[in-house]
Motif scaffolding. Structure first.
Motif, mmCIF file in Angstrom:
data_model
loop_
_atom_site.group_PDB
_atom_site.id
_atom_site.type_symbol
_atom_site.label_atom_id
_atom_site.label_comp_id
_atom_site.label_asym_id
_atom_site.label_seq_id
_atom_site.Cartn_x
_atom_site.Cartn_y
_atom_site.Cartn_z
ATOM 1 N N ASP A 11 -7.612 10.759 0.346
ATOM 2 C CA ASP A 11 -6.325 10.071 0.476
ATOM 3 C C ASP A 11 -6.282 8.724 -0.232
ATOM 4 O O ASP A 11 -5.864 7.715 0.335
ATOM 5 C CB ASP A 11 -5.964 9.931 1.965
ATOM 6 N N HIS A 13 -4.469 8.213 -3.065
ATOM 7 C CA HIS A 13 -3.061 8.045 -3.453
ATOM 8 C C HIS A 13 -2.842 6.990 -4.543
ATOM 9 O O HIS A 13 -1.945 6.150 -4.436
ATOM 10 C CB HIS A 13 -2.202 7.701 -2.241
ATOM 11 N N ASP A 40 -5.757 14.490 -2.219
ATOM 12 C CA ASP A 40 -4.735 13.454 -2.412
ATOM 13 C C ASP A 40 -5.258 12.324 -3.286
ATOM 14 O O ASP A 40 -5.190 11.147 -2.954
ATOM 15 C CB ASP A 40 -4.153 12.943 -1.089
ATOM 16 N N GLN A 42 -3.978 11.978 -6.401
ATOM 17 C CA GLN A 42 -2.657 11.755 -6.954
ATOM 18 C C GLN A 42 -2.629 11.819 -8.476
ATOM 19 O O GLN A 42 -1.700 12.379 -9.017
ATOM 20 C CB GLN A 42 -2.005 10.463 -6.451
#
Length: 169
Positions: A11, A13, A40, A42
């Motif tokens: 995560d 991101h 994640d 991104q």
């Protein structure tokens, strides 16, 4: 048996939740043998940046680009030094908690450890003989008191711990 040290993150991101990796994370994972990212990311740029620190393994999450999904799958099983580790983001499935979805992803597999992300909530708990671990997020703590990542060490035993920091520098 020599000690193997692995950074566990999820995560990130980037660049939505941070313009760059926090220095606290970079300092903390310096010298690891490799990095596992539980989804994640991104952008592909993050994969490339992490690859400059150490070899990278990982899975895709629900906000990852098609380019990342082409390089890493949604699920991974790693055999290291006699331990079996499952990696999944934790977003697939319905009406369950993220840890329950992570367990369900590997139903029928005898794993020592499952690494997952998605919730941004640091988590470390045994479910039967399998340890589930969510490193939290190094860039988007949401309602958590601190940012976090994990360090996994293999030696005579498997050891995994959260590392926390307050400033996303």
């Amino acid at each position: 048996m020599f000690t193997l040290k692995i950074a566990v993150i999820a995560d990130t991101h980037l660049p939505k939740k941070a313009k760059k990796l926090p220095q606290s994370l970079i300092n903390g994972i310096h010298g690891v043998n490799f990095i596992i990212h539980a989804g994640d990311w991104q952008t592909m740029e993050l994969y490339e940046e992490l690859s400059l620190i150490a070899p990278v393994l990982g899975v895709s999450g629900n906000v990852d680009t098609p380019e990342i999904k082409d390089i890493v799958g949604e699920k991974l099983i790693i055999d290291k030094q006699g331990y079996k580790i499952g990696v999944v983001h934790g977003h697939l499935g319905k009406k369950r908690t993220t840890p329950e979805r992570a367990l369900e992803a590997f139903k029928g597999e005898a794993l020592d450890l499952i690494l997952f992300g998605h919730s941004h909530i640091p988590y470390k708990q045994y479910h039967g003989k399998t340890l589930l671990f969510n490193p939290g997020s190094p860039t988007d703590k949401r309602k958590q008191p601190q940012y976090s990542y994990g360090i996994l060490e293999f030696g005579e035993t498997l050891k995994i711990n959260h590392h926390f920091y307050s400033i996303k520098d």
